[in-house]
Design a protein around this motif. Structure first.
Motif, mmCIF file in Angstrom:
data_model
loop_
_atom_site.group_PDB
_atom_site.id
_atom_site.type_symbol
_atom_site.label_atom_id
_atom_site.label_comp_id
_atom_site.label_asym_id
_atom_site.label_seq_id
_atom_site.Cartn_x
_atom_site.Cartn_y
_atom_site.Cartn_z
ATOM 1 N N ASN A 40 0.836 -1.205 0.000
ATOM 2 C CA ASN A 40 0.000 0.000 0.000
ATOM 3 C C ASN A 40 0.870 1.254 0.000
ATOM 4 O O ASN A 40 0.573 2.232 -0.696
ATOM 5 C CB ASN A 40 -0.928 0.006 1.226
ATOM 6 N N PHE A 41 1.939 1.212 0.782
ATOM 7 C CA PHE A 41 2.863 2.342 0.811
ATOM 8 C C PHE A 41 3.496 2.563 -0.558
ATOM 9 O O PHE A 41 3.574 3.693 -1.053
ATOM 10 C CB PHE A 41 3.954 2.119 1.865
ATOM 11 N N ARG A 42 3.931 1.469 -1.189
ATOM 12 C CA ARG A 42 4.559 1.586 -2.509
ATOM 13 C C ARG A 42 3.593 2.194 -3.524
ATOM 14 O O ARG A 42 3.974 3.040 -4.332
ATOM 15 C CB ARG A 42 5.013 0.203 -2.986
ATOM 16 N N HIS A 43 2.333 1.763 -3.455
ATOM 17 C CA HIS A 43 1.329 2.305 -4.382
ATOM 18 C C HIS A 43 1.155 3.806 -4.169
ATOM 19 O O HIS A 43 1.113 4.578 -5.133
ATOM 20 C CB HIS A 43 -0.003 1.585 -4.177
ATOM 21 N N GLN A 44 1.075 4.231 -2.909
ATOM 22 C CA GLN A 44 0.842 5.639 -2.594
ATOM 23 C C GLN A 44 2.035 6.511 -2.981
ATOM 24 O O GLN A 44 1.864 7.591 -3.554
ATOM 25 C CB GLN A 44 0.544 5.806 -1.099
ATOM 26 N N ILE A 45 3.246 6.046 -2.694
ATOM 27 C CA ILE A 45 4.410 6.883 -3.003
ATOM 28 C C ILE A 45 4.613 6.964 -4.511
ATOM 29 O O ILE A 45 4.930 8.042 -5.038
ATOM 30 C CB ILE A 45 5.692 6.364 -2.289
ATOM 31 N N ASN A 46 4.410 5.874 -5.236
ATOM 32 C CA ASN A 46 4.569 5.925 -6.692
ATOM 33 C C ASN A 46 3.524 6.838 -7.322
ATOM 34 O O ASN A 46 3.817 7.591 -8.257
ATOM 35 C CB ASN A 46 4.468 4.523 -7.288
#
Length: 348
Positions: free
Chosen positions: A252-258
């Motif tokens: 979820n973090f990776r999705h948000q930062i990207n």
């Protein structure tokens, strides 16, 4: 010979008809697809071929997945999921995976994954399972003698030094400040990936030390003062960084930062309080670019390839003395400092 073959076909057909009648009388035939019905019938009339101890392609794939961990295990699991969706069968013989099957499976994946190299990941995973199966005497069949995996040339996922400096200092929207800063931190930590950044717990003797999710190897990076400033700014409770508090799942973090990185650019509003119109400057930017960019800049600074490989964790396990390992780690530290001095201060 034809009489014997016809007799054998008639015998098998008779056995199948008996099982079809039995399943139909028990009302189970409507609940089964054609392929599952076939598997059920032949598991009864040919138990020696469908025994629990027999390792077919699907079972062999699952055994192979059990040998993996972290994100590597996830991607092999995704490949198996695609295969099961395509075949709609829980049992597939190794020799069913032919040159033609692989081409048809590739065409099937093309519906949702038009990128050649994205599909190649799953084809290479299937090839790895066959190598594993042959090594473990599950099969001697190998369809990849004829089937070749052709890669497309990928665009470089690296930024120029000037672009990187612009991103580091870009006047992003308030919500995106944390994402820009953490991208900067990832670069300063030699392109650490999101799952490992999310799992960081503490700093020991001025270093972050962790086991890489992708390879399972121990990894150590010196925390430079500029990186420490960002860590202090976003210090967490459940982990080293606040991302472990805000996102329980690193995906979820990776999705948000990207998503935030790809929205960096000029922001206009269509009327007062209207819809935001964003002119993205780096529409394909992801956290992985931090890793590629670090390696590219290090190469431009004439840092030896062996040290870059060591820094990125590409080098194999070192079996030499601790002194040699420490000397190599010191060279990695020096390389990272050189990269940061050039990017942050223009010092070569």
């Amino acid at each position: 010979m034809s009489k014997a073959l016809n007799a054998r076909i008639a015998r098998i057909k008779g056995e199948v008809d008996v099982q079809l009648l039995d399943i139909s009388e028990r009302g189970g035939i409507k609940r089964l697809s054609a392929s599952k019905l076939k598997d059920k019938i032949f598991s009864i009339i040919r138990p020696e071929e469908y025994s629990e101890n027999r390792v077919d392609f699907i079972k062999g794939f699952r055994k192979f997945i059990e040998t993996k961990q972290g994100s590597t295990k996830d991607i092999y699991s995704l490949t198996l999921k695609k295969i099961l969706s395509y075949t709609n069968k829980e049992m597939v013989d190794f020799n069913e995976i032919t040159n033609d099957w692989l081409h048809r499976f590739d065409n099937y994946m093309m519906r949702t994954s038009p990128a050649r190299n994205a599909r190649n990941i799953h084809l290479r995973n299937i090839r790895a399972v066959f190598n594993f199966a042959i090594d473990n005497d599950y099969t001697s069949w190998y369809p990849f003698r004829r089937f070749k995996i052709h890669a497309e040339e990928t665009r470089k996922r690296s930024l120029t030094v000037d672009e990187l400096r612009r991103i580091f200092n870009y006047p992003v929207e308030e919500y995106a400040t944390i994402y820009r800063d953490l991208f900067k931190l990832m670069f300063m930590l030699i392109g650490i990936n999101t799952v490992d950044l999310h799992r960081l717990k503490q700093i020991k003797r001025g270093r972050i030390e962790y086991r890489r999710a992708k390879t399972g190897r121990i990894y150590s990076i010196k925390v430079e003062p500029e990186a420490m400033e960002i860590i202090d700014k976003y210090k967490g409770v459940n982990g080293l960084l606040v991302i472990a508090d805000r996102w329980s799942n690193h995906k979820n973090f990776r999705h948000q930062i990207n998503n935030a990185l790809q929205r960096i650019g000029d922001v206009q509003r269509d009327g007062k309080g209207g819809k935001k119109i964003i002119s993205s400057e780096w529409p394909e930017l992801t956290t992985y670019w931090a890793r590629h960019t670090w390696a590219t800049i290090a190469a431009d600074l004439d840092i030896p390839d062996a040290i870059i490989a060591q820094a990125l964790g590409h080098a194999g396990e070192n079996t030499t003395t601790n002194i040699y390992i420490k000397r190599n780690q010191k060279k990695v530290d020096e390389a990272n400092r050189r990269v940061l001095d050039w990017v942050l201060y223009g010092k070569k």
